[in-house]
Design a protein around this motif. Structure first.
Motif, mmCIF file in Angstrom:
data_model
loop_
_atom_site.group_PDB
_atom_site.id
_atom_site.type_symbol
_atom_site.label_atom_id
_atom_site.label_comp_id
_atom_site.label_asym_id
_atom_site.label_seq_id
_atom_site.Cartn_x
_atom_site.Cartn_y
_atom_site.Cartn_z
ATOM 1 N N GLY A 229 0.800 -1.220 0.000
ATOM 2 C CA GLY A 229 0.000 0.000 0.000
ATOM 3 C C GLY A 229 0.826 1.260 0.000
ATOM 4 O O GLY A 229 1.849 1.347 -0.655
ATOM 5 N N LEU A 230 0.383 2.252 0.784
ATOM 6 C CA LEU A 230 1.009 3.568 0.779
ATOM 7 C C LEU A 230 2.428 3.531 1.330
ATOM 8 O O LEU A 230 2.758 2.703 2.170
ATOM 9 C CB LEU A 230 0.155 4.545 1.606
ATOM 10 N N ALA A 231 3.231 4.456 0.852
ATOM 11 C CA ALA A 231 4.621 4.526 1.281
ATOM 12 C C ALA A 231 4.728 4.856 2.762
ATOM 13 O O ALA A 231 3.947 5.640 3.298
ATOM 14 C CB ALA A 231 5.365 5.575 0.451
ATOM 15 N N ALA A 232 5.693 4.251 3.413
ATOM 16 C CA ALA A 232 5.913 4.476 4.838
ATOM 17 C C ALA A 232 7.146 5.335 5.038
ATOM 18 O O ALA A 232 8.029 5.388 4.195
ATOM 19 C CB ALA A 232 6.076 3.133 5.551
ATOM 20 N N GLU A 233 7.198 5.986 6.180
ATOM 21 C CA GLU A 233 8.363 6.794 6.505
ATOM 22 C C GLU A 233 9.561 5.882 6.743
ATOM 23 O O GLU A 233 9.451 4.835 7.366
ATOM 24 C CB GLU A 233 8.080 7.629 7.748
ATOM 25 N N VAL A 234 10.706 6.279 6.229
ATOM 26 C CA VAL A 234 11.896 5.441 6.315
ATOM 27 C C VAL A 234 12.605 5.653 7.647
ATOM 28 O O VAL A 234 12.852 6.781 8.060
ATOM 29 C CB VAL A 234 12.864 5.761 5.151
ATOM 30 N N ASP A 235 12.936 4.550 8.305
ATOM 31 C CA ASP A 235 13.690 4.579 9.549
ATOM 32 C C ASP A 235 15.153 4.326 9.223
ATOM 33 O O ASP A 235 15.575 3.185 9.061
ATOM 34 C CB ASP A 235 13.152 3.526 10.514
#
Length: 203
Positions: free
Chosen positions: A20-26
């Motif tokens: 799905g939608l892009a996630a914030e990168v850790d």
């Protein structure tokens, strides 16, 4: 060397669209960073597929926004410069670094056009605490063939963030290949000639 770049870009895309939608990168974890960057890049290419068909140059935007921030292009650029670093003022080094950044983005964008669906398997994450560098390893399955790939990542001591600075495919280092390519130019013609070569590189 170009084959390595293509493989690198392919890896960033080899994930299920069900994410799905892009996630914030850790970026504090090198292993999750690589996987999250892959997820975000895949989501962008999926959602913007029709626009990219109409305007292929939009791939450059995806590269600049989703990949380049997690590549330590300055460190890689200085490694390529090597001992010649001391021959030039900081202003010239900074100029060269920006040219290398643009060069890298251009090569990655061109490689995206060669992307083909493949299967990927990451090796289990390893302990990375108290380390400044580590390697994220994986295998790409292409039918009966398998390609071994390794992302070499380093931690910025100031920001504590991890970024990729080299990729090794089947024992061939992208960084070493670039060093071999540009060292003779640096030795004979200097940094201006290297920047000219990078600016003129289209594929």
């Amino acid at each position: 060397m170009y084959r390595i770049i293509i493989t690198l870009i392919s890896i960033f895309l080899l994930f299920n669209s069900a994410w799905g939608l892009a996630a914030e990168v850790d970026s504090s974890n090198p292993y999750s960073m690589v996987e999250q960057v892959a997820r975000n890049t895949f989501s962008r290419l999926t959602s913007e597929r029709e626009q990219i068909k109409q305007d292929p140059l939009l791939i450059n935007k995806v590269v600049e926004q989703e990949l380049i921030p997690y590549l330590d292009y300055r460190f890689a650029a200085l490694k390529i410069l090597g001992k010649y670093y001391r021959q030039y003022p900081l202003e010239k080094i900074n100029q060269y670094t920006e040219v290398f950044k643009t060069y890298s983005a251009s090569v990655f964008a061109n490689a995206l056009h060669y992307y083909q669906d493949q299967a990927v398997e990451f090796e289990p994450a390893r302990e990375f605490n108290n380390q400044k560098q580590t390697t994220v390893r994986l295998n790409i399955n292409q039918g009966s063939n398998s390609i071994n790939l390794a992302f070499v990542v380093r931690k910025d001591t100031k920001t504590e963030q991890w970024r990729v600075y080299d990729v090794v495919a089947e024992g061939i280092s992208m960084l070493s290949s670039l060093q071999s390519q540009f060292e003779p130019i640096l030795r004979k013609e200097g940094i201006e000639a290297v920047m000219k070569t990078m600016r003129n590189t289209k594929d």
